[in-house]
Enzyme design. Sequence first.
Site, PDB file in Angstrom:
ATOM      1  N   GLU A  93     -13.705  12.410  12.999  1.00 19.05           N
ATOM      2  CA  GLU A  93     -12.817  12.830  11.793  1.00 19.05           C
ATOM      3  C   GLU A  93     -13.639  14.001  11.118  1.00 19.05           C
ATOM      4  OE1 GLU A  93     -11.568  10.049   9.165  1.00 19.05           O
ATOM      5  OE2 GLU A  93     -10.323   8.995  10.475  1.00 19.05           O
ATOM      6  N   HIS A 135       0.802  -1.312  -0.033  1.00 14.67           N
ATOM      7  CA  HIS A 135      -0.046   0.102  -0.217  1.00 14.67           C
ATOM      8  C   HIS A 135       0.898   1.209  -0.058  1.00 14.67           C
ATOM      9  CE1 HIS A 135      -3.691   2.287   0.846  1.00 14.67           C
ATOM     10  NE2 HIS A 135      -4.168   1.242   0.298  1.00 14.67           N
ATOM     11  N   ASP A 185      -7.719   4.107   8.834  1.00 15.65           N
ATOM     12  CA  ASP A 185      -9.096   4.108   8.259  1.00 15.65           C
ATOM     13  C   ASP A 185      -9.276   2.794   7.346  1.00 15.65           C
ATOM     14  OD1 ASP A 185     -10.025   6.285   9.084  1.00 15.65           O
ATOM     15  OD2 ASP A 185      -9.297   7.504   7.659  1.00 15.65           O
TER      16      ASP A 185
END
Length: 518
Positions: free
Chosen positions: A268, A96, A157
């Site tokens: 958030e 990632h 997340d």
Amino acid sequence: MLFLRSFMILVLSCIAIKINLCFPNILSSLKTLPIDGHFNFEQLHHAAKDFGNRYSFLPLAVLHPNSVSDIATTVKHIWQMGPGSDLTVAARGHGHSLQGQAQAHGGIVINMKSLQGLKMQFHIGNLPYVDVSGGELWINILREGLKHGLAPKSWTDYLHLTVGGTLSNAGISGQAFRHGPQISNVHQLEVVTGKGEVVTCSGKQNSDLFHGVLGGLGQFGIITRARISLEPAPEMVKWIRVLYTDFATFIRDQEELVSGESTFDYVEGFVIINRTGLLNNWRSSFNPQDPVQASKFKSDGRTLFCLELAKYFNRDETAVVNREIHSSLSQLNHIPSTLFVSEVPYIEFLDRVHISEIKLRSKGLWEVPHPWLNLLVPRSKIQTFAQQVFGNILTDTSNGPILIYPVNKSKWDNRTSVVTPDEDVFYLVAFLSSAVPSSTGTDGLDHILIQNKRILEFCEIARLGVKQYLPHYSTQVEWKAHFGSRWEVFVRRKSSYDPLAILAPGQRIFQKAVPYSQ
């Protein structure tokens, strides 16, 4: 002249011969290493890709380890080859990375997910924790933890990332205001250093290595095992979103929520730029509290700010939790008609991004360039930042989510390698853009990169004191500026634990056999 030409041909011929002779020697030496796993020398393209989809560097080989010993043996072998060898090593988790950080051009990429088979060990008690492999995915820790009624305290997340990957950066999500990043919730690590040594470290044992590796961008060691702090896992989540048109009001409410004892477990926010028909595009799982009033709300192309909140609870606490949420929301200054509420299982809330991933993959929109830009902005400068960026730079559209939310510096350990702004509260602002391949318009890679550059240049000119999260720089001078007064400590740790600069070459901080400058 003839002599010089002949001499140069001779030198170049010798270099070519040396390379040709060394190449099979390196391959044969790797093939004969006493390991339980195996090397792959042919199918290498997967190891030259990452989520960013912008850089691709083929390694010499990919190691699929069956044990920590396999990793240590390989790194020690390269260490013993000395500075004359160009071989480097990169640990690759779920791939990632955004800019080739987990790649090793002509080196060895270690497939850390091969270590997932190592059993998780849960320890139940007053201070529960779990020992996991550095190649384990956070989603798997969640699934196994729920069987024991436990879960980690701090998340990212997106959960389909490896433990070693997020701990090498920080690991931030909406729980960070209360628990700090993931690196603040680790008791112990097992690390393979750049010398091939397997070292157990913690805040009390080999503490310099422990703190250096946390947020250390893979520069001092490969995380092969971690002891993660746990807490009782809730059953359900009240998931809430409310909208604002005024940025000052939006951040004032955010800062109030992250200070002191907040009702909510997750805070958030994100920016919505020039979206019409907002309700038609709203996440279908959310229901407006007042459907009639909500239907009258029009965004009219304005930039909006969404506050996203979550409250964890068990089913037998529903009535009490509803009263707490109502009381807390009554103190906020959002647009009243834009209260959206959803109630979902805990795992569904935490794994929410994966649902979007599945949809994007089905449309062929996941494996596209992702020129993300993640910034940590001091609280005192966030208004100035927002006025310029959302008012003058990103005026027409955004090419993906823009997250923005505050965290408390007191929850971060300044002994780790992560660099944050010098204020008690700072904001994560994340531009999570996706580029349309071959597009030359506003959704194309070039346009997004130009926007990113404009944002960074503004931060520099305005001297906002911004720091990059998941940092990327091209020169050591830029890295030195990023670390500031902490650069000397970073260099010292590199000299101690990876003196040949074998590890994580894709970060482009140090080059093998090139002296470090302090």
